[in-house]
Design a protein around this motif. Structure first.
Motif, mmCIF file in Angstrom:
data_model
loop_
_atom_site.group_PDB
_atom_site.id
_atom_site.type_symbol
_atom_site.label_atom_id
_atom_site.label_comp_id
_atom_site.label_asym_id
_atom_site.label_seq_id
_atom_site.Cartn_x
_atom_site.Cartn_y
_atom_site.Cartn_z
ATOM 1 N N LYS A 171 14.094 -41.548 -38.775
ATOM 2 C CA LYS A 171 12.842 -40.854 -38.680
ATOM 3 C C LYS A 171 13.209 -39.324 -38.320
ATOM 4 N N SER A 172 13.504 -39.150 -37.354
ATOM 5 C CA SER A 172 13.641 -37.740 -36.811
ATOM 6 C C SER A 172 14.747 -36.877 -37.440
ATOM 7 N N GLU A 228 6.160 -34.709 -35.690
ATOM 8 C CA GLU A 228 6.522 -35.887 -34.913
ATOM 9 C C GLU A 228 5.632 -36.230 -34.033
ATOM 10 N N LYS A 234 5.564 -36.007 -30.314
ATOM 11 C CA LYS A 234 5.449 -34.690 -29.656
ATOM 12 C C LYS A 234 4.309 -34.056 -29.563
ATOM 13 N N ALA A 285 6.771 -38.363 -38.519
ATOM 14 C CA ALA A 285 7.641 -39.259 -38.013
ATOM 15 C C ALA A 285 6.857 -39.977 -36.810
#
Length: 302
Positions: free
Chosen positions: A140-141, A157, A160, A203
C-alpha cells in the motif's frame, strides 16, 4: 421420569458446552482480526491471560461484566462478541426471519435487488477516491504514491494523518489511549478526507477493516482495492521495513501473521476489487493496479 430429566439436563449441558466453544472461537477470531496478542487483550481489558486462554478454548464460563470488559478492549460490542449461531441483533433477527419465509429464488432476487440499489446509491458518493486495504507488506505505501502519480491524484497515508492529528505515534496512541480511542480517531480522520477531498489515493492501516463503521464508510465513499500477497511475502516485506507490529518479541511471528490474515480475509473480500502482488516486482504490480483502478473509475463515470 428420572431418565427423561437426566437426558434433558444432559442436552442442556451439551448446548452450554457448544455455546462456550463457539463463544471462545468468536473471541479468538475477533482478537486475531485486530492483530491483538492475548497479552495485549489482557492488559487492555483487565482480564488475566489465564482466564482469556480458558475462555478461548471453551472452558471459561465468563460473567457478562467480564465479557463487556473484553468487548470494550477490542472496540466491539457485547452483541458482536456473544452472537454465535442464530443470536443476532433485533434487526438481523427480523431480516433472518423474513429470509426464512422466502424461497431460494425469492431470496436471491431480494439480495440482487438490494445490491443493485446500494450500488446505484453509493456509486456517486465514491467520487474519484481510491482506497487501498490489506495486511502490512501488501504494497500500500509503495504502490499508493506511484498510483496517485499515474492518475494525477493526491496521496494520503491515513495512519500518518492520525499521528499528526493526535500528536503522537501509533505505538504511543495505542499505549496511551488504547484501541477504541485509535478507532475513533481513524474514523474521524477518514470522514474528514472523504468529505473534503476527491481525486485521491488513500493507503489505509491493515486493521481498518475490523471496525464496521469505518469499513462501511470506506466502501461507500471510496473505490476500495484489496492488495493481496502470500503470507511469506507479507512477512519478508515487513521485516525489510523493520516493522514487526504487532508481533514484536513473538517466537511464532509467521503463525501469528497467518492467523491475522485468515481472520481478516472475509473483511478484505468486501473490497470492490483485489490486486495480487505475490511474486511480482513493483512495476508489474503497479501496471495491474492501474488497470483495475481505471476499470473502477470508468465504471463510476458511466
Amino acid at each position: 421420569m428420572i431418565k427423561t430429566t437426566f437426558e434433558t439436563e444432559r442436552r442442556e449441558d451439551d448446548k452450554a458446552d457448544d455455546f462456550l466453544s463457539a463463544l471462545g472461537a468468536n473471541v479468538r477470531a475477533l482478537r486475531a482480526q485486530r492483530g491483538m496478542t492475548r497479552k495485549i487483550l489482557a492488559r487492555d481489558s483487565g482480564v488475566s491471560e489465564r482466564y482469556l486462554a480458558k475462555l478461548e478454548t471453551g472452558q471459561g464460563n465468563a460473567s457478562m461484566l467480564v465479557l463487556r470488559q473484553i468487548a470494550e478492549a477490542m472496540d466491539t460490542t457485547l452483541v458482536d462478541l456473544v452472537s454465535v449461531g442464530e443470536e443476532f441483533s433485533a434487526e438481523m433477527r427480523e431480516l433472518y426471519s423474513l429470509g426464512r419465509r422466502l424461497s431460494r429464488d425469492q431470496l436471491s432476487a431480494v439480495i440482487a435487488g438490494a445490491q443493485q440499489h446500494l450500488v446505484k446509491s453509493e456509486d456517486a458518493a465514491k467520487g474519484r477516491r481510491i482506497s487501498l486495504i490489506g495486511l502490512r507488506g501488501a504494497g500500500k505505501s509503495t504502490l499508493g504514491p506511484l498510483l496517485a502519480e499515474m492518475l494525477g491524484f493526491g496521496f494520503i497515508e491515513l495512519n500518518k494523518v492520525i499521528e499528526t492529528e493526535f500528536g503522537a505515534s501509533l505505538d504511543e496512541i495505542f499505549a496511551l489511549a488504547g484501541q477504541p480511542s485509535f478507532r475513533r480517531w481513524e474514523r474521524r480522520c477518514l470522514t474528514d478526507i472523504v468529505t473534503k477531498q476527491d481525486e485521491v489515493v488513500i493507503a489505509t492501516g491493515g486493521s481498518i477493516v475490523v471496525d464496521e463503521q469505518t469499513l462501511s464508510l470506506l466502501l461507500s465513499r471510496t473505490h476500495v482495492v484489496w492488495l493481496q500477497a502470500k503470507p511469506e511475502e507479507h512477512m519478508a516485506r515487513v521485516i525489510a521495513q523493520g516493522d514487526m507490529r504487532p508481533m514484536a518479541n513473538s517466537r511464532e511471528a509467521m503463525a501469528d501473521l497467518k492467523q491475522i490474515l485468515a481472520a481478516r480475509v472475509p473483511l478484505y473480500r468486501r473490497a470492490d476489487a483485489n490486486c495480487d502482488t505475490s511474486g511480482k516486482e513493483v512495476p508489474e504490480s503497479l501496471q495491474d493496479l492501474g488497470q483495475i483502478v481505471s476499470g473502477l473509475l470508468s465504471g463510476d463515470m458511466q
